[in-house]
Write an enzyme that holds these catalytic residues in place. Structure first.
Site, PDB file in Angstrom:
ATOM      1  N   CYS A  13      16.794  16.732  -9.534  1.00 38.40           N
ATOM      2  CA  CYS A  13      16.843  15.337  -9.223  1.00 38.40           C
ATOM      3  C   CYS A  13      16.507  14.456  -9.424  1.00 38.40           C
ATOM      4  O   CYS A  13      18.373  14.797  -9.524  1.00 38.40           O
ATOM      5  CB  CYS A  13      14.918  15.703  -8.770  1.00 38.40           C
ATOM      6  SG  CYS A  13      14.174  14.712  -7.999  1.00 38.40           S
ATOM      7  N   GLU A  20      12.861  21.727  -6.232  1.00 42.12           N
ATOM      8  CA  GLU A  20      12.136  21.179  -7.679  1.00 42.12           C
ATOM      9  C   GLU A  20      11.332  21.044  -7.542  1.00 42.12           C
ATOM     10  O   GLU A  20      10.241  21.501  -6.580  1.00 42.12           O
ATOM     11  CB  GLU A  20      12.745  19.551  -7.822  1.00 42.12           C
ATOM     12  CG  GLU A  20      11.787  19.264  -8.887  1.00 42.12           C
ATOM     13  CD  GLU A  20      12.204  17.595  -8.787  1.00 42.12           C
ATOM     14  OE1 GLU A  20      11.697  17.008 -10.162  1.00 42.12           O
ATOM     15  OE2 GLU A  20      12.073  17.262  -8.260  1.00 42.12           O
ATOM     16  N   LYS A  23      13.865  19.448 -17.202  1.00 43.66           N
ATOM     17  CA  LYS A  23      14.157  18.367 -16.644  1.00 43.66           C
ATOM     18  C   LYS A  23      14.503  17.381 -18.736  1.00 43.66           C
ATOM     19  O   LYS A  23      13.122  17.310 -18.667  1.00 43.66           O
ATOM     20  CB  LYS A  23      13.569  18.040 -16.183  1.00 43.66           C
ATOM     21  CG  LYS A  23      13.665  16.297 -15.430  1.00 43.66           C
ATOM     22  CD  LYS A  23      13.019  15.856 -14.084  1.00 43.66           C
ATOM     23  CE  LYS A  23      13.616  14.549 -13.258  1.00 43.66           C
ATOM     24  NZ  LYS A  23      12.980  14.951 -11.944  1.00 43.66           N
TER      25      LYS A  23
END
Length: 344
Positions: free
Chosen positions: A166, A47, A132
């Site tokens: 994540c 990430e 994200k």
């Protein structure tokens, strides 16, 4: 019957050249070459690998951290842009599918940074730009959330590939959205998190989430996590010994490859830099789905329905611009089969 791919996957566990996008891209390109030389056809990076994670959000108050936000913004990249072009060229040179996390500057505002995963095909095509959806906890001080337009499964030479960043891998509906599009290979990218509460074991947390998605979906998962380098410790902690001790916390990173039974295909790597390799044979996904196929026979789509709004979100829409006209209907419908299709 269609021949399902069999290939070598690589999960890269490494630290960026902190807050230096060009140097970090150079490091990524070297690691891509190394993994490809060892036979990898799919290479997954951590990430926000380019150019690193905003650890100051956890160690400073927002006022102290504000200059660091500016530093990260100046060090981040544009998509498209020259750094992306370099990564695309590396994927094309080595003929690999590449997933890598970057800090992406918003094109419309100096206050917008996205936590973005790039998916690049073996011909160098930029297949996906996934932002994200929800920054986690202290991350909200840095990143703007993405939208549903990037929750897509990409058809690649290594099979139907989906990606999440994540904590998104705890979002059941986001994961189901990928599975319902036929995902068989899942790439998940993490950061080392030594700044979590004392009773939180990040390595265990990554393993649990990865195993859960693999087992529930009967898919292979490739998970890549960053590490904490001495350079990161020096930059963030300075002379603060408490922060130095925090950043040295063990079991803060885990990378590996998990099979459709939820078990690691090979031993995961914890904390240290390195690359984890494993063979993936997608035919191994068939028999487990006979028992539990949550996007098929093992669900009740007459009882449950998932609606996903996959329209790109922009700050402004002009009625005179047909390319940006707001749709009058939602673009996704859920049929009784449970498989989502885009309406014409």
């Amino acid at each position: 019957m269609e021949n399902l791919p069999r290939f070598t996957a690589a999960a890269v566990q490494a630290a960026p050249v902190y807050l230096d996008a060009a140097a970090t891209v150079d490091k990524a390109i070297a690691l891509i070459g190394e993994a490809a030389a060892n036979g990898a056809s799919l290479i997954v990076f951590p990430e926000v690998f380019v150019p690193g994670y905003p650890y100051w959000n956890w160690t400073m108050n927002p006022v102290q951290g504000s200059p660091w936000f500016e530093r990260l913004y100046r060090s981040s990249i544009d998509v498209p842009g020259p750094h992306v072009d370099a990564l695309r060229a590396a994927a094309r040179q080595h003929g690999v599918v590449l997933v890598i996390g970057v800090n992406e500057r918003g094109p419309h505002s100096l206050g917008v940074l996205y936590n973005t995963l790039l998916t690049i095909g073996p011909d160098g095509e930029l297949l996906g730009v996934h932002r994200k959806l929800v920054p986690t906890w202290a991350e909200k001080l840095t990143w703007t959330g993405g939208d549903g337009s990037s929750l897509r499964v990409h058809h690649t030479p290594v099979g139907p590939l989906g990606v999440l960043a994540c904590g998104e891998n705890t979002n059941t509906l986001a994961r189901f959205t990928l599975l319902a599009q036929g995902e068989l290979v899942h790439a998940s990218s993490y950061i080392a998190l030594p700044v979590a509460p004392e009773d939180y074991d990040m390595a265990d947390a990554i393993a649990v989430r990865t195993a859960a998605h693999s087992f529930e979906g009967k898919v292979f998962s490739v998970v890549a996590c960053s590490t904490i380098s001495p350079e990161i410790v020096d930059t963030i902690a300075g002379d603060d010994e408490d922060v130095r001790r925090m950043l040295a916390r063990p079991r803060s990173a885990l990378s590996g490859i998990f099979g459709p039974d939820g078990r690691p295909v090979t031993e995961p790597l914890i904390d240290d830099e390195g690359i984890v390799y494993a063979e993936i044979d997608l035919t191994k996904c068939i028999q487990p789905k006979q028992m539990h196929d949550i996007v098929g026979h093992y669900n009740r789509f007459d009882v449950f329905q998932l609606h996903v709004d996959n329209r790109p979100r922009t700050p402004v829409t002009f009625a005179t611009d047909p390319a940006h006209a707001a749709p009058t209907t939602a673009p996704l419908s859920t049929e009784t089969t449970g498989i989502m299709k885009e309406e014409a």
